[in-house]
Write an enzyme that holds these catalytic residues in place. Structure first.
Site, mmCIF file in Angstrom:
data_model
loop_
_atom_site.group_PDB
_atom_site.id
_atom_site.type_symbol
_atom_site.label_atom_id
_atom_site.label_comp_id
_atom_site.label_asym_id
_atom_site.label_seq_id
_atom_site.Cartn_x
_atom_site.Cartn_y
_atom_site.Cartn_z
ATOM 1 N N CYS A 170 115.378 41.241 42.535
ATOM 2 C CA CYS A 170 116.194 40.348 43.364
ATOM 3 C C CYS A 170 115.864 38.863 43.223
ATOM 4 O O CYS A 170 116.701 38.079 42.777
ATOM 5 C CB CYS A 170 116.034 40.738 44.837
ATOM 6 S SG CYS A 170 116.632 42.386 45.166
HETATM 7 N N1 NAD Z 1 115.721 47.195 44.430
HETATM 8 C C1 NAD Z 1 115.785 46.439 45.491
HETATM 9 O O1 NAD Z 1 114.771 46.237 46.134
HETATM 10 C C2 NAD Z 1 117.084 45.799 45.959
HETATM 11 C C3 NAD Z 1 117.098 45.203 47.225
HETATM 12 C C4 NAD Z 1 118.277 44.650 47.693
HETATM 13 C C5 NAD Z 1 119.414 44.656 46.894
HETATM 14 N N2 NAD Z 1 119.383 45.215 45.652
HETATM 15 C C6 NAD Z 1 120.639 45.204 44.893
HETATM 16 O O2 NAD Z 1 121.189 46.512 44.872
HETATM 17 C C7 NAD Z 1 121.851 46.746 43.633
HETATM 18 C C8 NAD Z 1 121.270 47.973 42.962
HETATM 19 O O3 NAD Z 1 119.888 47.737 42.740
HETATM 20 P P1 NAD Z 1 118.843 48.891 42.447
HETATM 21 O O4 NAD Z 1 117.513 48.260 42.618
HETATM 22 O O5 NAD Z 1 119.165 50.101 43.229
HETATM 23 O O6 NAD Z 1 119.152 49.154 40.898
HETATM 24 P P2 NAD Z 1 118.667 50.377 40.003
HETATM 25 O O7 NAD Z 1 118.687 49.890 38.602
HETATM 26 O O8 NAD Z 1 117.428 50.977 40.570
HETATM 27 O O9 NAD Z 1 119.828 51.466 40.200
HETATM 28 C C9 NAD Z 1 121.113 51.296 39.762
HETATM 29 C C10 NAD Z 1 121.652 52.660 39.343
HETATM 30 O O10 NAD Z 1 123.023 52.508 39.014
HETATM 31 C C11 NAD Z 1 123.292 53.344 37.898
HETATM 32 N N3 NAD Z 1 124.511 52.873 37.269
HETATM 33 C C12 NAD Z 1 124.695 51.853 36.396
HETATM 34 N N4 NAD Z 1 125.989 51.736 36.083
HETATM 35 C C13 NAD Z 1 126.649 52.681 36.780
HETATM 36 C C14 NAD Z 1 128.013 53.055 36.871
HETATM 37 N N5 NAD Z 1 128.957 52.400 36.207
HETATM 38 N N6 NAD Z 1 128.317 54.091 37.675
HETATM 39 C C15 NAD Z 1 127.355 54.750 38.351
HETATM 40 N N7 NAD Z 1 126.054 54.447 38.302
HETATM 41 C C16 NAD Z 1 125.706 53.410 37.534
HETATM 42 C C17 NAD Z 1 122.044 53.257 37.052
HETATM 43 O O11 NAD Z 1 121.924 54.339 36.165
HETATM 44 C C18 NAD Z 1 120.954 53.254 38.125
HETATM 45 O O12 NAD Z 1 120.524 54.558 38.429
HETATM 46 C C19 NAD Z 1 121.690 45.464 42.835
HETATM 47 O O13 NAD Z 1 122.800 44.658 43.038
HETATM 48 C C20 NAD Z 1 120.486 44.817 43.449
HETATM 49 O O14 NAD Z 1 120.491 43.405 43.303
HETATM 50 C C21 NAD Z 1 118.242 45.803 45.165
#
Ligand code: NAD
Length: 438
Positions: free
Chosen positions: A271
């Site tokens: 993030c």
């Molecule tokens: N990790 C954190 O602490 C956190 C905190 C707040 C916000 N976010 C936000 O949340 C969102 C997701 O982050 P995350 O950390 O969970 O990411 P991540 O990479 O852990 O997970 C994303 C998942 O989406 C899947 N994916 C990719 N393309 C896809 C598609 N077209 N259809 C279905 N699945 C698909 C990937 O395979 C992966 O499993 C981002 O925008 C991030 O900025 C993350």
């Protein structure tokens, strides 16, 4: 809308979560534990298959919770997106990275919006959770859905609700962290707030999706800017012979108007290093240059080089050369006591030290083998976390303050300790150890 609200109340609304990563997976678990039928979607078959076997692939998300949700509570995972048509609420948690030129890369949101629009049917709620610039929900989702001839607020509902996950935080989790929700219209807000109200302790409603999108960015920009400030002060105070950590401890005793942030070797995680640039990019469209955010990015991204320069100086002062020196970097994850290495500054430290001619090893009890990423291919395995091992190196550089590294005995044979995290208090340092703050 009333039917939808009733199905939420009765826990019969079928919930879909797209993107089963750090954000999506905990949501699946919460909805399953609350009694909802849940279907998780991901493009990575390794993840959907593991979940259907009841196995977790994220260390801090309890294996037992995953097993229970998928083996007892009926949650399922799939890569077949045609099943979206059978769901009532669709929550989108796909990645929002930066492109090669640090511009927002919305391709995952766009692909997902296209997929949803192909299966959208009257009565569904769609919520975007991925962090992004204000306007995305309206520009990327609403336009695609209305192009199908459906009207928001009447035929379907659309909202934005940012995730506030803090992986590994023992006090705050998805359930007890207030959840912001903004809807495209009143009806969407009402349905989305009702749904989240079943799994979190407190829902905070705001007047639009844009406010909800911006609130998430403000939270992350606040951190990025304050971390940059202490990183800059670290360099200034270091030159003046003042210990920045002692300064922060002193300032922190003020019971109002101050919040402590700590310096480090650079920003890490999914993030803080990325999200602020979503706003600078969007601001440029309005002819505004978000200078504060860019400056913070500039200071924070210069930190790994600063740490490497300090390491080289320390090695020189011992009449050795960085070329051929053996250096150990402690920690590969971006924050303590978790196994998440995304955007970790440790990768840059290792690569920069290698570029200067050092032979570099790393130690991280949470990451036995350095994962091959898009940007980095270290081909390294963690060395043991022991004093005998640490004594083999010309310098040890602390990057991640894992609890396991706080044992003073570990450094009994170390010659140079480059400490970016204040891991070793003054009173517990051996006399033969040179400690460099960086
Ligand atoms: N990790 C954190 O602490 C956190 C905190 C707040 C916000 N976010 C936000 O949340 C969102 C997701 O982050 P995350 O950390 O969970 O990411 P991540 O990479 O852990 O997970 C994303 C998942 O989406 C899947 N994916 C990719 N393309 C896809 C598609 N077209 N259809 C279905 N699945 C698909 C990937 O395979 C992966 O499993 C981002 O925008 C991030 O900025 C993350």
């Amino acid at each position: 809308m009333d039917d939808f609200l009733r199905s939420i109340e009765q826990r019969t609304a079928r919930v879909a979560v797209i993107g089963l990563g750090y954000v999506g997976l905990p949501l699946v678990l919460l909805f399953a534990e609350e009694g909802f039928p849940v279907l998780g979607f991901d493009v990575d078959p390794a993840k959907t298959e593991a979940l259907n076997r009841g196995e977790s692939y994220i260390r801090h998300i309890g294996a037992e919770r995953v097993r229970r949700a998928f083996c007892e509570l009926g949650a399922r995972a799939s890569g077949d997106f045609s099943l979206l048509a059978s769901c009532d609420a669709i929550i989108v948690c796909v990645p929002t990275p930066l492109g090669a030129h640090r511009e927002p890369d919305l391709k995952y949101i766009r692909i997902t919006a296209e997929t949803i629009s192909n299966h959208l049917r009257p009565g569904q709620l769609v919520v975007l959770e991925s962090t992004t610039y204000p306007g995305t929900t309206r520009e990327e989702m609403l336009t695609r859905f209305t192009a199908k001839g459906l009207e928001c607020g009447r035929d379907f509902f659309l909202a934005f609700s940012p995730e506030r996950e803090d992986p590994g935080n023992p006090k705050f989790n998805t359930k007890n962290t207030p959840k912001i929700v903004g809807g495209i219209d009143e009806e969407s807000l009402k349905v989305a707030a009702a749904l989240y109200g079943t799994i979190v302790d407190r829902v905070v409603t705001v007047s639009s999706t844009e406010v909800a999108e911006s609130a998430k960015l403000l939270e992350n920009i606040f951190r990025a800017v304050n971390i940059a400030l202490v990183n800059e002060l670290k360099v200034v105070f270091e030159r003046m012979g003042i210990d920045v950590w002692e300064v922060i401890e002193a300032a922190k005793t003020k019971p109002f108007g101050f919040m402590a942030f700590y310096p480090g070797p650079g920003l890490g995680g999914h993030c803080i290093p990325l999200d602020p640039f979503y706003l600078t990019w969007k601001a440029a469209e309005y002819g505004i240059w978000a200078r504060f955010i860019e400056l913070a990015g500039d200071v924070n991204t210069s930190m790994p080089r600063y740490v490497v320069d300090r390491t080289v100086e320390a090695i020189n002062q011992k009449r050795m050369s960085i070329v051929g020196a053996n250096v150990l970097v402690l920690g590969l994850s971006y924050k303590p006591d978790i196994d998440d290495d995304r955007e970790s500054p440790s990768f840059e430290l290792i690569e920069m030290l290698q570029e200067r001619g050092a032979t570099v090893a790393y130690c991280d009890p949470y990451i036995p083998t350095a994962r091959q990423g898009r940007k980095h291919q270290l081909n390294l395995h963690s060395v043991p976390c022991t004093a005998e091992e640490f004594a083999k190196y010309d310098a040890v550089v602390v990057s991640t303050p894992h609890t396991a590294f706080k044992e003073p005995q570990l450094y009994s044979g170390t010659k140079i300790l480059v400490d970016t995290r204040n891991i070793l208090p003054k009173e517990s340092r051996g006399t033969n150890l040179t400690v460099v703050r960086a």
